[in-house]
Design a protein around this motif. Structure first.
Motif, PDB file in Angstrom:
ATOM      1  N   ASP A  14       0.859  -1.176   0.000  1.00 34.52           N
ATOM      2  CA  ASP A  14       0.000   0.000   0.000  1.00 34.52           C
ATOM      3  C   ASP A  14       0.902   1.235   0.000  1.00 34.52           C
ATOM      4  OD1 ASP A  14       0.018   1.167   3.003  1.00 34.52           O
ATOM      5  OD2 ASP A  14       0.146  -1.026   3.044  1.00 34.52           O
ATOM      6  N   PRO A  15       0.432   2.374  -0.462  1.00 36.74           N
ATOM      7  CA  PRO A  15       1.262   3.582  -0.587  1.00 36.74           C
ATOM      8  C   PRO A  15       1.912   4.015   0.727  1.00 36.74           C
ATOM      9  CG  PRO A  15      -0.794   3.883  -1.773  1.00 36.74           C
ATOM     10  CD  PRO A  15      -0.913   2.586  -1.022  1.00 36.74           C
ATOM     11  N   GLU A  16       1.221   3.872   1.842  1.00 36.65           N
ATOM     12  CA  GLU A  16       1.784   4.288   3.132  1.00 36.65           C
ATOM     13  C   GLU A  16       2.980   3.405   3.510  1.00 36.65           C
ATOM     14  OE1 GLU A  16       0.518   4.398   7.788  1.00 36.65           O
ATOM     15  OE2 GLU A  16      -1.044   4.797   6.311  1.00 36.65           O
ATOM     16  N   THR A  17       2.848   2.103   3.330  1.00 36.19           N
ATOM     17  CA  THR A  17       3.951   1.183   3.639  1.00 36.19           C
ATOM     18  C   THR A  17       5.128   1.431   2.709  1.00 36.19           C
ATOM     19  OG1 THR A  17       2.384  -0.473   4.441  1.00 36.19           O
ATOM     20  CG2 THR A  17       4.598  -1.247   3.869  1.00 36.19           C
ATOM     21  N   ARG A  18       4.851   1.637   1.445  1.00 43.85           N
ATOM     22  CA  ARG A  18       5.917   1.915   0.479  1.00 43.85           C
ATOM     23  C   ARG A  18       6.674   3.187   0.870  1.00 43.85           C
ATOM     24  NH1 ARG A  18       7.375   0.337  -4.378  1.00 43.85           N
ATOM     25  NH2 ARG A  18       5.530  -0.919  -4.733  1.00 43.85           N
ATOM     26  N   ALA A  19       5.950   4.221   1.274  1.00 39.06           N
ATOM     27  CA  ALA A  19       6.582   5.486   1.673  1.00 39.06           C
ATOM     28  C   ALA A  19       7.454   5.283   2.914  1.00 39.06           C
ATOM     29  CB  ALA A  19       5.523   6.557   1.927  1.00 39.06           C
ATOM     30  N   ARG A  20       6.962   4.499   3.899  1.00 39.63           N
ATOM     31  CA  ARG A  20       7.762   4.224   5.100  1.00 39.63           C
ATOM     32  C   ARG A  20       9.040   3.474   4.750  1.00 39.63           C
ATOM     33  NH1 ARG A  20       3.459   1.449   8.165  1.00 39.63           N
ATOM     34  NH2 ARG A  20       5.125   0.008   8.619  1.00 39.63           N
ATOM     35  N   ILE A  21       8.962   2.509   3.857  1.00 37.22           N
ATOM     36  CA  ILE A  21      10.148   1.745   3.447  1.00 37.22           C
ATOM     37  C   ILE A  21      11.129   2.647   2.713  1.00 37.22           C
ATOM     38  CG2 ILE A  21      10.939  -0.085   1.892  1.00 37.22           C
ATOM     39  CD1 ILE A  21       8.362  -1.620   2.682  1.00 37.22           C
ATOM     40  N   GLU A  22      10.636   3.529   1.863  1.00 41.38           N
ATOM     41  CA  GLU A  22      11.515   4.452   1.143  1.00 41.38           C
ATOM     42  C   GLU A  22      12.202   5.418   2.100  1.00 41.38           C
ATOM     43  OE1 GLU A  22       9.007   6.129  -1.860  1.00 41.38           O
ATOM     44  OE2 GLU A  22       9.083   4.310  -3.086  1.00 41.38           O
ATOM     45  N   ARG A  23      11.473   5.911   3.124  1.00 40.26           N
ATOM     46  CA  ARG A  23      12.090   6.800   4.127  1.00 40.26           C
ATOM     47  C   ARG A  23      13.174   6.061   4.913  1.00 40.26           C
ATOM     48  NH1 ARG A  23       6.781   8.498   4.937  1.00 40.26           N
ATOM     49  NH2 ARG A  23       6.633   7.297   6.852  1.00 40.26           N
ATOM     50  N   LEU A  24      12.919   4.808   5.261  1.00 40.53           N
ATOM     51  CA  LEU A  24      13.909   4.011   5.982  1.00 40.53           C
ATOM     52  C   LEU A  24      15.147   3.798   5.122  1.00 40.53           C
ATOM     53  CD1 LEU A  24      14.773   2.321   8.399  1.00 40.53           C
ATOM     54  CD2 LEU A  24      13.581   0.382   7.376  1.00 40.53           C
ATOM     55  N   ALA A  25      14.953   3.495   3.854  1.00 43.25           N
ATOM     56  CA  ALA A  25      16.096   3.304   2.953  1.00 43.25           C
ATOM     57  C   ALA A  25      16.912   4.585   2.839  1.00 43.25           C
ATOM     58  CB  ALA A  25      15.616   2.843   1.568  1.00 43.25           C
ATOM     59  N   GLU A  26      16.260   5.722   2.770  1.00 36.50           N
ATOM     60  CA  GLU A  26      16.962   7.007   2.688  1.00 36.50           C
ATOM     61  C   GLU A  26      17.755   7.264   3.969  1.00 36.50           C
ATOM     62  OE1 GLU A  26      18.571  10.453   1.432  1.00 36.50           O
ATOM     63  OE2 GLU A  26      17.463   9.021   0.210  1.00 36.50           O
ATOM     64  N   THR A  27      17.161   6.954   5.106  1.00 43.75           N
ATOM     65  CA  THR A  27      17.841   7.132   6.388  1.00 43.75           C
ATOM     66  C   THR A  27      19.097   6.271   6.452  1.00 43.75           C
ATOM     67  OG1 THR A  27      15.761   7.623   7.486  1.00 43.75           O
ATOM     68  CG2 THR A  27      17.570   6.912   8.881  1.00 43.75           C
ATOM     69  N   ARG A  28      19.058   5.087   5.956  1.00 47.34           N
ATOM     70  CA  ARG A  28      20.207   4.180   6.012  1.00 47.34           C
ATOM     71  C   ARG A  28      21.357   4.648   5.124  1.00 47.34           C
ATOM     72  NH1 ARG A  28      19.598  -0.250   9.317  1.00 47.34           N
ATOM     73  NH2 ARG A  28      17.440  -0.734   9.696  1.00 47.34           N
ATOM     74  N   ARG A  29      21.090   5.513   4.172  1.00 50.43           N
ATOM     75  CA  ARG A  29      22.156   6.037   3.303  1.00 50.43           C
ATOM     76  C   ARG A  29      22.869   7.228   3.931  1.00 50.43           C
ATOM     77  NH1 ARG A  29      18.486   4.347  -0.781  1.00 50.43           N
ATOM     78  NH2 ARG A  29      17.311   6.273  -0.759  1.00 50.43           N
ATOM     79  N   ARG A  30      22.387   7.732   5.045  1.00 56.06           N
ATOM     80  CA  ARG A  30      22.969   8.904   5.691  1.00 56.06           C
ATOM     81  C   ARG A  30      24.275   8.529   6.384  1.00 56.06           C
ATOM     82  NH1 ARG A  30      17.539  11.484   8.372  1.00 56.06           N
ATOM     83  NH2 ARG A  30      16.552  11.973   6.406  1.00 56.06           N
ATOM     84  N   THR A  31      25.252   9.389   6.251  1.00 55.42           N
ATOM     85  CA  THR A  31      26.531   9.192   6.921  1.00 55.42           C
ATOM     86  C   THR A  31      26.636  10.164   8.098  1.00 55.42           C
ATOM     87  OG1 THR A  31      27.627  10.863   5.567  1.00 55.42           O
ATOM     88  CG2 THR A  31      27.621   8.588   4.710  1.00 55.42           C
ATOM     89  N   ALA A  32      27.660   9.985   8.918  1.00 55.33           N
ATOM     90  CA  ALA A  32      27.871  10.899  10.042  1.00 55.33           C
ATOM     91  C   ALA A  32      28.050  12.325   9.532  1.00 55.33           C
ATOM     92  CB  ALA A  32      29.081  10.454  10.856  1.00 55.33           C
ATOM     93  N   HIS A  33      28.758  12.489   8.401  1.00 48.87           N
ATOM     94  CA  HIS A  33      28.941  13.822   7.811  1.00 48.87           C
ATOM     95  C   HIS A  33      27.581  14.453   7.507  1.00 48.87           C
ATOM     96  CE1 HIS A  33      32.910  12.147   6.985  1.00 48.87           C
ATOM     97  NE2 HIS A  33      33.337  13.392   6.855  1.00 48.87           N
ATOM     98  N   TRP A  34      26.739  13.691   6.839  1.00 42.53           N
ATOM     99  CA  TRP A  34      25.428  14.191   6.420  1.00 42.53           C
ATOM    100  C   TRP A  34      24.580  14.537   7.641  1.00 42.53           C
ATOM    101  CZ3 TRP A  34      20.303  13.267   6.923  1.00 42.53           C
ATOM    102  CH2 TRP A  34      19.466  13.825   5.962  1.00 42.53           C
ATOM    103  N   MET A  35      24.565  13.628   8.635  1.00 38.66           N
ATOM    104  CA  MET A  35      23.749  13.868   9.832  1.00 38.66           C
ATOM    105  C   MET A  35      24.237  15.085  10.605  1.00 38.66           C
ATOM    106  SD  MET A  35      22.891  10.059  11.258  1.00 38.66           S
ATOM    107  CE  MET A  35      24.561   9.422  11.202  1.00 38.66           C
ATOM    108  N   MET A  36      25.566  15.241  10.689  1.00 41.83           N
ATOM    109  CA  MET A  36      26.105  16.379  11.428  1.00 41.83           C
ATOM    110  C   MET A  36      25.737  17.689  10.736  1.00 41.83           C
ATOM    111  SD  MET A  36      29.969  17.253  12.680  1.00 41.83           S
ATOM    112  CE  MET A  36      30.054  15.951  13.888  1.00 41.83           C
ATOM    113  N   ARG A  37      25.879  17.743   9.422  1.00 40.65           N
ATOM    114  CA  ARG A  37      25.527  18.962   8.694  1.00 40.65           C
ATOM    115  C   ARG A  37      24.051  19.288   8.873  1.00 40.65           C
ATOM    116  NH1 ARG A  37      27.243  17.937   3.752  1.00 40.65           N
ATOM    117  NH2 ARG A  37      25.279  17.069   3.056  1.00 40.65           N
ATOM    118  N   GLU A  38      23.196  18.288   8.749  1.00 43.39           N
ATOM    119  CA  GLU A  38      21.763  18.503   8.898  1.00 43.39           C
ATOM    120  C   GLU A  38      21.436  19.013  10.309  1.00 43.39           C
ATOM    121  OE1 GLU A  38      17.901  16.036   7.626  1.00 43.39           O
ATOM    122  OE2 GLU A  38      19.090  15.028   9.157  1.00 43.39           O
ATOM    123  N   ALA A  39      22.056  18.426  11.328  1.00 44.54           N
ATOM    124  CA  ALA A  39      21.781  18.839  12.708  1.00 44.54           C
ATOM    125  C   ALA A  39      22.266  20.259  12.972  1.00 44.54           C
ATOM    126  CB  ALA A  39      22.451  17.864  13.679  1.00 44.54           C
TER     127      ALA A  39
END
Length: 127
Positions: A14-39
Motif C-alpha cells: 500500500d502507498p503508506e507502507t511503500r513510503a515508510r520503506i523508502e524513508r527508511l532506505a533514505e535514512t540508512r544512506r545517511r553518513t555521520a557527515h550528512w547527519m552532522m551537517r543537517e543537525a
C-alpha cells in the motif's frame, strides 16, 4: 538432489507502507557527515544564529572511530559547515553518555565566561 531455481517475486505494498520503506532506505544512506551537517544547519536555523556567532563546538560521539576510522569529529563540524572554521572544537567520548559529556563541557565553558555561545552536536552512525 534437486536444484532450486530462483524466481522473481512481486509484492504489492500500500502507498503508506511503500513510503515508510523508502524513508527508511533514505535514512540508512545517511553518513555521520550528512547527519552532522543537517543537525548543525537545523540548530542554527531554529536559533536564528549564524555559524559565525558560534564561539566553541562540542561533539558527542562514541563509535565513529570504530565504525568509520574517524575519531576527530570536532574538526568535522567545520568541514561540513565552513562557517565554523577556526572555532575551537572537540569530541567527547563516554559510551552512552558521550553527548551528555559534550553538554556538560560546553556548560562549563559558558559558566566560566570563556565563551558566550556554544554549539553541541551529538552524532552516531552504527553499522
Amino acid at each position: 538432489m534437486t536444484s532450486a531455481t530462483a524466481r522473481p517475486m512481486s509484492v504489492k505494498l500500500d502507498p503508506e507502507t511503500r513510503a515508510r520503506i523508502e524513508r527508511l532506505a533514505e535514512t540508512r544512506r545517511r553518513t555521520a557527515h550528512w547527519m552532522m551537517r543537517e543537525a548543525i544547519e537545523g540548530a542554527l536555523a531554529d536559533s536564528g544564529l549564524d555559524a559565525g556567532d558560534i564561539d566553541t563546538v562540542h561533539v558527542g560521539n562514541a563509535f565513529s572511530e570504530l565504525q568509520r576510522q574517524q575519531g576527530h569529529l570536532g574538526a568535522m563540524a567545520s568541514q561540513v559547515v565552513p562557517g565554523l572554521w577556526g572555532k575551537p572544537a572537540m569530541r567527547h567520548e563516554g559510551a552512552c553518555a558521550s553527548s551528555s559529556l559534550a553538554v556538560l563541557a560546553a556548560m562549563a565553558e559558558l559558566e566560566a565566561g570563556r565563551y558566550d555561545v556554544a554549539l553541541v552536536v551529538g552524532v552516531e552512525e552504527q553499522k
